[in-house]
Motif scaffolding. Sequence first.
Motif, PDB file in Angstrom:
ATOM      1  N   LEU A  74      16.783   3.104  -5.218  1.00  0.00           N
ATOM      2  CA  LEU A  74      17.151   3.813  -3.913  1.00  0.00           C
ATOM      3  C   LEU A  74      16.470   3.244  -2.734  1.00  0.00           C
ATOM      4  O   LEU A  74      16.064   2.067  -2.784  1.00  0.00           O
ATOM      5  N   THR A  75      16.520   3.834  -1.591  1.00  0.00           N
ATOM      6  CA  THR A  75      15.937   3.086  -0.192  1.00  0.00           C
ATOM      7  C   THR A  75      14.820   3.710   0.288  1.00  0.00           C
ATOM      8  O   THR A  75      15.002   4.950   0.835  1.00  0.00           O
ATOM      9  N   PRO A  76      13.667   3.340  -0.148  1.00  0.00           N
ATOM     10  CA  PRO A  76      12.540   4.342   0.321  1.00  0.00           C
ATOM     11  C   PRO A  76      12.241   3.610   1.842  1.00  0.00           C
ATOM     12  O   PRO A  76      12.676   2.848   2.449  1.00  0.00           O
ATOM     13  N   ASN A  77      11.266   4.516   2.288  1.00  0.00           N
ATOM     14  CA  ASN A  77      10.704   4.129   3.516  1.00  0.00           C
ATOM     15  C   ASN A  77       9.810   3.016   3.439  1.00  0.00           C
ATOM     16  O   ASN A  77       9.264   2.681   2.357  1.00  0.00           O
ATOM     17  N   VAL A  78       9.959   2.062   4.460  1.00  0.00           N
ATOM     18  CA  VAL A  78       9.064   0.781   4.177  1.00  0.00           C
ATOM     19  C   VAL A  78       8.377   0.599   5.751  1.00  0.00           C
ATOM     20  O   VAL A  78       8.712   1.335   6.880  1.00  0.00           O
ATOM     21  N   PHE A  79       7.266  -0.273   5.603  1.00  0.00           N
ATOM     22  CA  PHE A  79       6.565  -0.556   6.772  1.00  0.00           C
ATOM     23  C   PHE A  79       6.182  -2.231   6.760  1.00  0.00           C
ATOM     24  O   PHE A  79       6.334  -2.663   5.780  1.00  0.00           O
ATOM     25  N   GLU A  80       5.478  -2.562   7.735  1.00  0.00           N
ATOM     26  CA  GLU A  80       5.327  -4.059   7.798  1.00  0.00           C
ATOM     27  C   GLU A  80       3.701  -4.117   8.001  1.00  0.00           C
ATOM     28  O   GLU A  80       3.124  -3.492   8.718  1.00  0.00           O
ATOM     29  N   VAL A  81       3.224  -5.176   7.184  1.00  0.00           N
ATOM     30  CA  VAL A  81       1.832  -5.439   7.326  1.00  0.00           C
ATOM     31  C   VAL A  81       1.674  -7.069   7.573  1.00  0.00           C
ATOM     32  O   VAL A  81       2.430  -7.715   6.641  1.00  0.00           O
ATOM     33  N   GLU A  82       1.103  -7.559   8.500  1.00  0.00           N
ATOM     34  CA  GLU A  82       1.126  -8.829   8.752  1.00  0.00           C
ATOM     35  C   GLU A  82       0.172  -9.421   7.559  1.00  0.00           C
ATOM     36  O   GLU A  82      -0.660  -8.874   7.006  1.00  0.00           O
ATOM     37  N   THR A  83       0.438 -10.937   7.149  1.00  0.00           N
ATOM     38  CA  THR A  83       0.079 -11.321   6.221  1.00  0.00           C
ATOM     39  C   THR A  83      -1.558 -11.441   6.483  1.00  0.00           C
ATOM     40  O   THR A  83      -2.532 -11.457   5.539  1.00  0.00           O
ATOM     41  N   GLU A  84      -2.050 -11.721   7.381  1.00  0.00           N
ATOM     42  CA  GLU A  84      -3.335 -12.154   7.996  1.00  0.00           C
ATOM     43  C   GLU A  84      -4.028 -10.786   7.681  1.00  0.00           C
ATOM     44  O   GLU A  84      -5.302 -10.708   7.374  1.00  0.00           O
ATOM     45  N   LYS A  85      -3.473  -9.575   7.824  1.00  0.00           N
ATOM     46  CA  LYS A  85      -4.105  -8.165   7.507  1.00  0.00           C
ATOM     47  C   LYS A  85      -4.252  -8.010   5.925  1.00  0.00           C
ATOM     48  O   LYS A  85      -5.069  -7.210   5.497  1.00  0.00           O
ATOM     49  N   LEU A  86      -3.177  -8.388   5.183  1.00  0.00           N
ATOM     50  CA  LEU A  86      -3.202  -8.253   3.877  1.00  0.00           C
ATOM     51  C   LEU A  86      -4.306  -9.188   3.128  1.00  0.00           C
ATOM     52  O   LEU A  86      -5.054  -8.581   2.322  1.00  0.00           O
ATOM     53  N   ILE A  87      -4.567 -10.231   3.670  1.00  0.00           N
ATOM     54  CA  ILE A  87      -5.621 -11.092   3.537  1.00  0.00           C
ATOM     55  C   ILE A  87      -7.111 -10.390   3.651  1.00  0.00           C
ATOM     56  O   ILE A  87      -7.970 -10.386   2.821  1.00  0.00           O
ATOM     57  N   ALA A  88      -7.208  -9.855   4.772  1.00  0.00           N
ATOM     58  CA  ALA A  88      -8.319  -9.217   5.455  1.00  0.00           C
ATOM     59  C   ALA A  88      -8.704  -8.007   4.419  1.00  0.00           C
ATOM     60  O   ALA A  88      -9.958  -7.690   4.166  1.00  0.00           O
ATOM     61  N   LEU A  89      -7.567  -7.453   4.174  1.00  0.00           N
ATOM     62  CA  LEU A  89      -7.803  -6.106   3.353  1.00  0.00           C
ATOM     63  C   LEU A  89      -8.093  -6.537   1.976  1.00  0.00           C
ATOM     64  O   LEU A  89      -9.123  -5.885   1.416  1.00  0.00           O
ATOM     65  N   ALA A  90      -7.553  -7.480   1.261  1.00  0.00           N
ATOM     66  CA  ALA A  90      -7.972  -8.093   0.032  1.00  0.00           C
ATOM     67  C   ALA A  90      -9.592  -8.321   0.140  1.00  0.00           C
ATOM     68  O   ALA A  90     -10.350  -8.091  -0.878  1.00  0.00           O
ATOM     69  N   LYS A  91      -9.925  -9.092   1.020  1.00  0.00           N
ATOM     70  CA  LYS A  91     -11.465  -9.349   1.059  1.00  0.00           C
ATOM     71  C   LYS A  91     -12.308  -8.431   1.421  1.00  0.00           C
ATOM     72  O   LYS A  91     -13.569  -8.586   1.166  1.00  0.00           O
ATOM     73  N   LYS A  92     -11.941  -7.269   1.668  1.00  0.00           N
ATOM     74  CA  LYS A  92     -12.726  -6.155   2.005  1.00  0.00           C
ATOM     75  C   LYS A  92     -13.264  -5.680   0.757  1.00  0.00           C
ATOM     76  O   LYS A  92     -14.512  -5.165   0.757  1.00  0.00           O
ATOM     77  N   ASP A  93     -12.692  -5.722  -0.355  1.00  0.00           N
ATOM     78  CA  ASP A  93     -12.921  -5.224  -1.970  1.00  0.00           C
ATOM     79  C   ASP A  93     -13.779  -6.210  -2.453  1.00  0.00           C
ATOM     80  O   ASP A  93     -13.150  -7.299  -2.873  1.00  0.00           O
ATOM     81  N   PRO A  94     -15.147  -6.253  -2.835  1.00  0.00           N
ATOM     82  CA  PRO A  94     -15.654  -7.339  -3.376  1.00  0.00           C
ATOM     83  C   PRO A  94     -15.089  -7.721  -4.934  1.00  0.00           C
ATOM     84  O   PRO A  94     -15.493  -8.813  -5.312  1.00  0.00           O
ATOM     85  N   LYS A  95     -14.498  -6.656  -5.476  1.00  0.00           N
ATOM     86  CA  LYS A  95     -13.872  -7.040  -6.841  1.00  0.00           C
ATOM     87  C   LYS A  95     -12.546  -7.448  -6.736  1.00  0.00           C
ATOM     88  O   LYS A  95     -12.051  -7.853  -7.567  1.00  0.00           O
ATOM     89  N   CYS A  96     -11.996  -7.589  -5.671  1.00  0.00           N
ATOM     90  CA  CYS A  96     -10.624  -7.861  -5.538  1.00  0.00           C
ATOM     91  C   CYS A  96     -10.360  -9.413  -5.578  1.00  0.00           C
ATOM     92  O   CYS A  96     -11.019 -10.225  -4.898  1.00  0.00           O
ATOM     93  N   ILE A  97      -9.304 -10.019  -6.447  1.00  0.00           N
ATOM     94  CA  ILE A  97      -9.348 -11.281  -6.439  1.00  0.00           C
ATOM     95  C   ILE A  97      -8.305 -11.935  -5.717  1.00  0.00           C
ATOM     96  O   ILE A  97      -7.842 -13.226  -6.043  1.00  0.00           O
ATOM     97  N   GLY A  98      -7.123 -11.027  -5.459  1.00  0.00           N
ATOM     98  CA  GLY A  98      -6.161 -11.560  -4.759  1.00  0.00           C
ATOM     99  C   GLY A  98      -5.129 -10.346  -4.634  1.00  0.00           C
ATOM    100  O   GLY A  98      -5.270  -9.376  -4.202  1.00  0.00           O
ATOM    101  N   ILE A  99      -3.864 -10.989  -4.703  1.00  0.00           N
ATOM    102  CA  ILE A  99      -2.652 -10.029  -4.375  1.00  0.00           C
ATOM    103  C   ILE A  99      -1.538 -10.005  -5.507  1.00  0.00           C
ATOM    104  O   ILE A  99      -1.464 -11.246  -6.223  1.00  0.00           O
ATOM    105  N   ALA A 100      -1.102  -8.922  -6.068  1.00  0.00           N
ATOM    106  CA  ALA A 100       0.073  -8.863  -6.804  1.00  0.00           C
ATOM    107  C   ALA A 100       1.307  -8.452  -6.410  1.00  0.00           C
ATOM    108  O   ALA A 100       1.296  -7.389  -5.517  1.00  0.00           O
ATOM    109  N   PHE A 101       2.446  -8.827  -6.725  1.00  0.00           N
ATOM    110  CA  PHE A 101       3.952  -8.570  -6.377  1.00  0.00           C
ATOM    111  C   PHE A 101       4.210  -7.789  -7.591  1.00  0.00           C
ATOM    112  O   PHE A 101       4.427  -8.298  -8.442  1.00  0.00           O
ATOM    113  N   THR A 102       4.530  -6.534  -7.186  1.00  0.00           N
ATOM    114  CA  THR A 102       4.751  -5.378  -8.247  1.00  0.00           C
ATOM    115  C   THR A 102       5.416  -4.285  -7.959  1.00  0.00           C
ATOM    116  O   THR A 102       6.291  -4.343  -6.899  1.00  0.00           O
ATOM    117  N   TYR A 103       5.338  -3.299  -8.635  1.00  0.00           N
ATOM    118  CA  TYR A 103       6.138  -2.095  -8.480  1.00  0.00           C
ATOM    119  C   TYR A 103       7.706  -1.944  -8.549  1.00  0.00           C
ATOM    120  O   TYR A 103       8.265  -1.366  -9.222  1.00  0.00           O
TER     121      TYR A 103
END
Length: 282
Positions: free
Chosen positions: A97-126
């Motif tokens: 189907l066609t869900p609602n989508v939004f944009e997040v700058e890559t730099e913000k994704l990196i910053a978000l990942a680094k905020k969690d001390p247990k986070c190792i990176g990013i998964a492309f999934t779902y």
Amino acid sequence: MVEAKYYEKLEGKKVRCKLCPHGCILPQGSTGFCRARKNVDGVLFSLNYGCISSIAFDPIEKKPLYHFYPGSSILSIGTFGCSFRCLHCQNFEISQLTPNVFEVETEKLIALAKKDPKCIGIAFTYNEPTIWFEYVMDVAKAFKQEGLKTVLVTNGYLNEEPLNDLLEVIDAANIDVKAFNDEFYKKVCSGDLETVKRFVEICAKKIHIEITTLIIPTLNDRDEEIENLAKWIASIDDRIPLHLTRYFPRYKMTLPPTPKETLMRLREVAKNYLVNVYLGNI
């Protein structure tokens, strides 16, 4: 929109997409089987570049990856569309189907990942990340430059040239081997088994992989089929983890849930050939 990679221009402003084995030939203005690539005036564009439908921190084991930084978390994102049409799709709201989508700058994704001390990176999934090819490549490169890990959760339906390019920036993958019979792939998924097998074989030489098979009653739950699946995986590496997971009715499939006893039995079958066999959704 961003111009897509892996296509050729044909006469009359048609294009042929060369990303996956469907090889869609698209007249001007039409969209491919995956719903994520469109011919605009003779140029193929990625419709989902930068479009995120889902984002969350997940335990790495949820991908599932049990032998890749266990105990860690990973930032997980998805978009829309898929190269399959699985009748039992667990995430059909975004894949079909066609869900609602939004944009997040890559730099913000990196910053978000680094905020969690247990986070190792990013998964492309779902949904299926290989049809998000251009965006996955760009984001994965940026994460790699920051020393972070990159993960695919994929159906393995991709041509070899783009796959080899993608593996330059991917560290691990969980690959769905939907069944070990081609009839299932054709009737239930609109794909083919041989492409997925080749995908697994290529990935196993370059990155960490684990395999998931959703066990569906009467369709892919025969002992012989799981034995053949396990034998084939073992021929690549008997240490590759296999996750046998429980099916529940979803989307267009109404078969009853897989009995737990079936999963227990099939685990014993697979363990005759593989070191690491796990059960999921139980």
